[in-house]
Design an enzyme around this catalytic site. Structure first.
Site, short mmCIF file in Angstrom:
data_model
loop_
_atom_site.label_atom_id
_atom_site.label_comp_id
_atom_site.label_asym_id
_atom_site.label_seq_id
_atom_site.Cartn_x
_atom_site.Cartn_y
_atom_site.Cartn_z
N GLU A 288 9.71 -14.56 73.62
CA GLU A 288 9.17 -14.48 74.98
C GLU A 288 10.21 -14.15 76.05
OE1 GLU A 288 9.54 -17.16 73.02
OE2 GLU A 288 9.96 -18.98 74.15
N HIS A 312 0.39 -15.10 72.63
CA HIS A 312 1.36 -16.20 72.50
C HIS A 312 2.61 -15.93 73.36
CE1 HIS A 312 3.47 -19.45 70.21
NE2 HIS A 312 4.52 -18.74 70.57
N GLU A 313 3.20 -14.76 73.19
CA GLU A 313 4.43 -14.49 73.95
C GLU A 313 4.14 -14.41 75.45
OE1 GLU A 313 6.80 -15.20 72.23
OE2 GLU A 313 5.95 -14.82 70.25
N HIS A 316 3.86 -17.85 77.02
CA HIS A 316 5.17 -18.48 77.29
C HIS A 316 5.65 -18.21 78.72
CE1 HIS A 316 6.66 -20.47 73.74
NE2 HIS A 316 6.53 -19.42 72.95
N GLU A 335 6.26 -24.74 72.66
CA GLU A 335 5.44 -24.09 71.63
C GLU A 335 4.03 -24.69 71.50
OE1 GLU A 335 6.31 -21.34 70.64
OE2 GLU A 335 8.48 -21.29 70.98
N ASP A 390 17.96 -24.03 64.12
CA ASP A 390 17.18 -22.95 63.46
C ASP A 390 16.46 -23.42 62.21
OD1 ASP A 390 18.11 -21.03 65.23
OD2 ASP A 390 19.90 -20.67 64.01
N TYR A 398 4.20 -26.36 67.11
CA TYR A 398 3.16 -25.38 67.46
C TYR A 398 1.76 -25.96 67.34
CZ TYR A 398 6.72 -21.70 67.18
OH TYR A 398 7.82 -20.92 67.39
N1 BES Z 1 9.99 -18.71 70.99
C1 BES Z 1 9.44 -18.46 69.72
C2 BES Z 1 10.46 -18.03 68.70
C3 BES Z 1 11.54 -19.06 68.44
C4 BES Z 1 11.29 -20.42 68.44
C5 BES Z 1 12.82 -18.61 68.19
C6 BES Z 1 12.33 -21.33 68.21
C7 BES Z 1 13.85 -19.51 67.95
C8 BES Z 1 13.61 -20.88 67.97
C9 BES Z 1 8.32 -17.43 69.78
O1 BES Z 1 7.54 -17.53 70.93
C10 BES Z 1 7.40 -17.73 68.65
O2 BES Z 1 6.85 -18.80 68.65
N2 BES Z 1 7.22 -16.80 67.73
C11 BES Z 1 6.29 -16.96 66.64
C12 BES Z 1 4.97 -16.40 67.11
C13 BES Z 1 3.75 -16.93 66.46
C14 BES Z 1 3.64 -18.41 66.44
C15 BES Z 1 2.52 -16.33 67.14
C16 BES Z 1 6.83 -16.18 65.47
O3 BES Z 1 7.82 -15.48 65.65
O4 BES Z 1 6.30 -16.28 64.38
ZN ZN Z 2 6.43 -19.37 70.85
#
Ligand code: BES
Ligand code: ZN
Length: 618
Positions: A288, A312-313, A316, A335, A390, A398
Site C-alpha cells: 500500500e 485491499h491496498e 490501506h 491489516e 517477516d 488479517y
Molecule cells: N501491507 C501488506 C504487505 C505486508 C505486510 C508486507 C506485512 C510486509 C509486512 C499488504 O497490504 C498486504 O496485505 N498484501 C497481501 C494482500 C492480500 C491480503 C489481499 C498480500 O501481499 O498477499
Molecule cells: Zn494489507
C-alpha cells in the site's frame, strides 16, 4: 572515540531482550518498538530529503539522506538511526563532518548508526551507498522483466527494510514528510510513494515530494521502462508497455472503489491513487505505498476475479496509511481493519454474493492457519520480541482482525459501526497508534455507547487470546452450498466430472471446490478432473495454485511441468511458499523443489529466498 566500521551481519542479542519481564510488559504497552534501534523519544526525525542515483551496473543506490531533527529532550546529543548493510561514507552537519559509529549488527534488526550532534544541529546529512544485497531492494536484469530490454528496480520497505536503503528511524511510530531526487538511466522512469506527475518528461532526473507525514515503511521507489495509462480522474496505472492495457482493463473499477470508500469512510487524503504493476518476482500480492500501490502481475486474470487485492491496498489509504500501527505487534490494526474494509468495498461494488464467497474463503484460510500455528502466534497483539517481523506472517492479523470487527458490526448494526470507523479515521488521522490506544478509544466510544451489546472482556479475548472466541461469526455463502453438493456427488462417483455444469462458476467457486477436496485422491480422479477442466493449464494463478497443491499432495505427475514453471516464474511468496513446503515433505518432492529453487533463485526477491531456502537441499 567514534569509529567507522563497516557493518557485519551476525546474530547478536538485542540489548532490549535483557530487560526483566515486568519492565518489558510496561514497554510493550507503551508502544516500545522492538524492531528499531532508533531513539525518537530523545531526538525525532521529521523530514527526509533524499538524493540518490541508481547505478544498475553496480546494483547500488548512491547519494545522501538529509534528515531534519527535533530534540525531544534538552541536551540529547546522539542521534541513533537504523541501517542494514549500508556503506556510510561520511556524516555532516552544516557541511562539517561529525563523528559517528556503527554498532554491533543484529541478524534481525541490522546495525545502529550513532551520530554525535553538535548543540543546535537541526539537520544531519548521511552520505552513503547501498549494498547489492540490500534486503529491501530488488535489482532485476532485463531478462527478468516483461519487455526483456531494460533493467528494473523496486523497493519493498515493510516491515523493517527501509533501513537497507535509507539510514533513518525505521519505526512506524515515527512519521516524516519527504522530498526526493532520483537519477536514473535517461530512458527509464522513476516513480515513488509520493507525488508522481503522470506526464513527467522521461529524462533520468525525477523529483518527488510527500507532504503528508508517513511512517518509513511506506517509502518506496521503482525504476523501469514504465508507462502510464489513466483509469479515472484520480486513478491510473503504471506498467511495462506489454502489460499496460491488460492492467488498466483489469483494474478499471479502481476509481469506483475509491469513490465508494470515500462515501462510507471519509475523504481520501492522498491526492492521486495510482497502481504500479511489478514484474512477477514481487514478493507480495500488493503493498500500500501511499499514492502508488505496488501490485503483483499475478492478479491480472482477465476477468477481474482477483481485484479484491486492489480494494485491499486502496483501503490501506485509510487503515494503515492514515491511521498507522505504532509497532509490528499492532499490525492487526493495519491489516485487520483493511481486510474488513476490503470485504465491504467488494460488497458495495460487486454485491453480497461475492462478499459472502470471499468471506467464506477468508474464514477457511484463517481456520487452517489457526490449526497450524502455535497458540502464541494466534493472538492479534502478538509478542514479536527477538523475532524477525517477516517470519510471523499469517492470516491472524488479517482475517481474525476482520472477523472481530465483523462481530462488532453485527452486534451494533452496520450504520453505527460505519459511523464509528469514519470517526476513528478522522480522530487518529496521521497518527501511529498502539493496540492499547485503540482499546482506550473503544472504551470512550462503542463500549460506553453499547454496554449491553459489547464488552471489554470479549474484545480483550479477541485481541489477547489465541484461537477464536466461542460464538464468533461464521461467514456463509449459498453459492458455496451448491458446490459442496456437487463435490460430494463427484467424490462418491455419482456424477462424472464431465457432467458437472461449471459454466456459471467464477474463480471463487473453483477455489472453494478445490480447496475442500480431501487431501488424498486417486490418480484416476485427478486425471478425470484435469481432462474435464484443464486445471493444469489454468491461467488463473490462484486456481492454478490450489490445483498444484493438490497435485503435490497426491504426486499427480501430469501437473509437474506446470508446477516447475510456476515456481520458476512467480516470486509471490504466498503462492510459492505453500508449494515448497508441501514438496519438502518427500525426498522426491524436495529434489524437484531444489531444482526449481536453484533455477529461480537469481530472479527471486531476497524475502522469497529467505522464506523458502529452508525447504530445499543444500
Ligand atoms: N501491507 C501488506 C504487505 C505486508 C505486510 C508486507 C506485512 C510486509 C509486512 C499488504 O497490504 C498486504 O496485505 N498484501 C497481501 C494482500 C492480500 C491480503 C489481499 C498480500 O501481499 O498477499
Ligand atoms: Zn494489507
Amino acid at each position: 572515540m567514534f569509529s567507522c566500521s563497516q557493518p557485519v551481519t551476525g546474530s547478536g542479542e538485542t540489548a532490549l531482550s535483557q530487560h526483566n519481564d515486568t519492565a518489558v510488559a510496561k514497554h510493550i504497552e507503551a508502544g516500545n518498538d522492538y524492531h528499531s534501534f532508533s531513539n525518537p523519544d530523545e531526538i525525532t526525525v521529521t523530514h527526509l530529503d533524499l538524493a540518490l542515483t541508481a547505478d544498475f551496473e553496480q546494483k547500488q543506490l548512491k547519494g545522501r539522506a538529509t534528515l531534519d531533527i527535533v530534540r525531544q529532550q534538552a541536551g540529547a546529543d546522539t542521534l541513533v538511526l537504523d541501517t542494514r548493510d549500508l556503506n556510510i561514507n561520511s556524516v555532516t552537519v552544516n557541511g562539517q563532518s561529525v563523528d559517528y559509529s556503527l554498532g554491533a549488527s543484529d541478524a534481525n534488526l541490522g546495525t545502529p548508526l550513532s551520530i554525535s550532534l553538535p548543540a543546535n544541529a537541526k539537520q544531519v546529512t548521511v552520505n552513503y551507498h547501498t549494498s547489492p544485497e540490500a534486503s529491501g531492494v530488488q535489482w532485476l536484469t532485463p531478462a527478468q522483466t516483461a519487455g526483456k530490454q531494460h533493467p528494473f528496480l523496486f523497493t519493498q520497505a515493510q516491515a523493517i527494510h527501509a533501513r537497507s536503503f535509507i539510514p533513518l528511524q525505521d519505526s512506524p511510530q515515527v512519521r516524516i514528510t519527504y522530498d526526493a531526487n532520483i537519477k536514473t538511466p535517461a530512458n527509464l522512469l522513476a516513480v515513488m510513494s509520493a507525488s508522481n506527475n503522470p506526464h513527467t518528461e522521461r529524462d533520468g532526473d525525477y523529483s518527488f515530494s510527500m507532504p503528508q507525514p508517513i511512517p518509513s515503511y511506506l517509502i518506496a521507489l521503482a525504476i523501469g521502462d514504465l508507462q502510464f495509462q489513466a483509469m479515472g480522474d484520480r486513478t491510473g496505472v503504471y506498467a511495462e508497455p506489454a502489460l499496460l492495457k491488460a492492467a488498466a482493463a483489469e483494474f478499471e473499477d479502481t476509481e469506483s472503489m475509491l469513490e465508494l470508500t470515500e462515501e462510507k469512510y471519509g475523504p481520501y487524503r492522498w491526492d492521486r491513487y495510482d497502481l504500479l504493476i511489478l514484474p512477477p518476482s514481487f514478493p507480495f500480492g500488493g503493498m500500500e505505498n501511499p499514492r502508488l500501490s505496488f501490485i503483483t502481475p499475478t492478479v491480472i486474470a482477465g476477468d477481474k476475479s482477483l481485484v479484491s487485492l486492489i480494494a485491499h491496498e486502496l483501503a490501506h489509504s485509510w487503515s494503515g496509511n492514515t491511521v498507522t500501527n505504532a509497532t509490528w505487534r499492532d499490525l492487526w490494526l493495519n491489516e485487520g481493519f483493511t481486510t474488513y474494509l476490503t470485504y465491504r468495498i467488494m460488497e458495495m461494488l460487486y454485491g453480497p454474493d461475492r462478499y459472502n464467497m470471499e468471506a467464506v474463503l477468508g474464514y477457511q484460510s484463517l481456520q487452517s492457519d489457526i490449526d497450524a500455528l502455535p497458540e502464541a502466534d494466534q493472538k492479534l497483539a502478538i509478542d514479536l520480541r527477538g523475532r524477525n517481523a517477516d517470519e510471523v506472517f499469517s492470516d491472524i492479523p488479517y482475517e481474525k482482525g476482520a472477523l472481530m470487527l465483523r462481530e462488532i458490526e453485527q452486534k451494533i448494526g452496520r450504520e453505527a459501526f460505519d459511523k464509528f470507523l469514519l470517526n476513528y479515521f478522522e480522530h487518529f488521522a496521521f497518527e501511529s497508534i498502539t493496540t492499547d490506544v485503540f482499546l482506550t478509544y473503544l472504551d470512550k466510544t462503542l463500549l460506553k455507547d453499547y454496554p449491553e451489546k459489547l464488552s471489554r472482556a470479549r474484545i480483550e479475548q479477541w485481541i489477547f487470546q489465541p484461537g477464536l472466541p466461542e460464538g464468533a461469526p461464521e461467514p456463509q455463502s449459498d453459492a458455496f452450498s451448491d458446490i459442496d453438493e456437487v463435490r460430494q456427488r463427484w467424490l462418491t462417483d455419482k456424477r462424472d466430472a464431465n457432467e458437472i455444469d461449471t459454466t456459471l462458476w467464477t474463480t471463487h467457486e473453483w477455489l472453494y471446490f478445490l480447496n475442500n477436496l480431501p487431501d488424498s485422491l486417486p490418480a484416476q480422479k485427478l486425471e478425470e478432473l484435469d481432462n474435464a477442466f484443464s486445471l493444469t493449464q489454468s491461467q488463473n494463478n490462484e486456481i492454478a495454485h490450489s490445483w498444484l497443491m493438490i497435485a503435490v499432495k497426491n504426486e499427480y505427475k501430469p501437473a509437474y511441468d506446470r508446477l516447475y514453471k510456476y515456481l520458476v516464474n512467480i516470486g509471490r511468496n504466498k503462492l510459492v511458499k505453500p508449494l515448497y513446503r508441501e514438496l519438502a515433505k518427500t525426498p522426491q518432492g524436495k529434489k524437484l523443489a531444489t531444482k526449481a529453487f536453484n533455477e529461480a533463485k537469481a530472479g527471486y526477491h531476497p524475502l522469497t529466498i529467505k522464506a523458502n531456502e529452508g525447504f530445499i537441499n543444500d
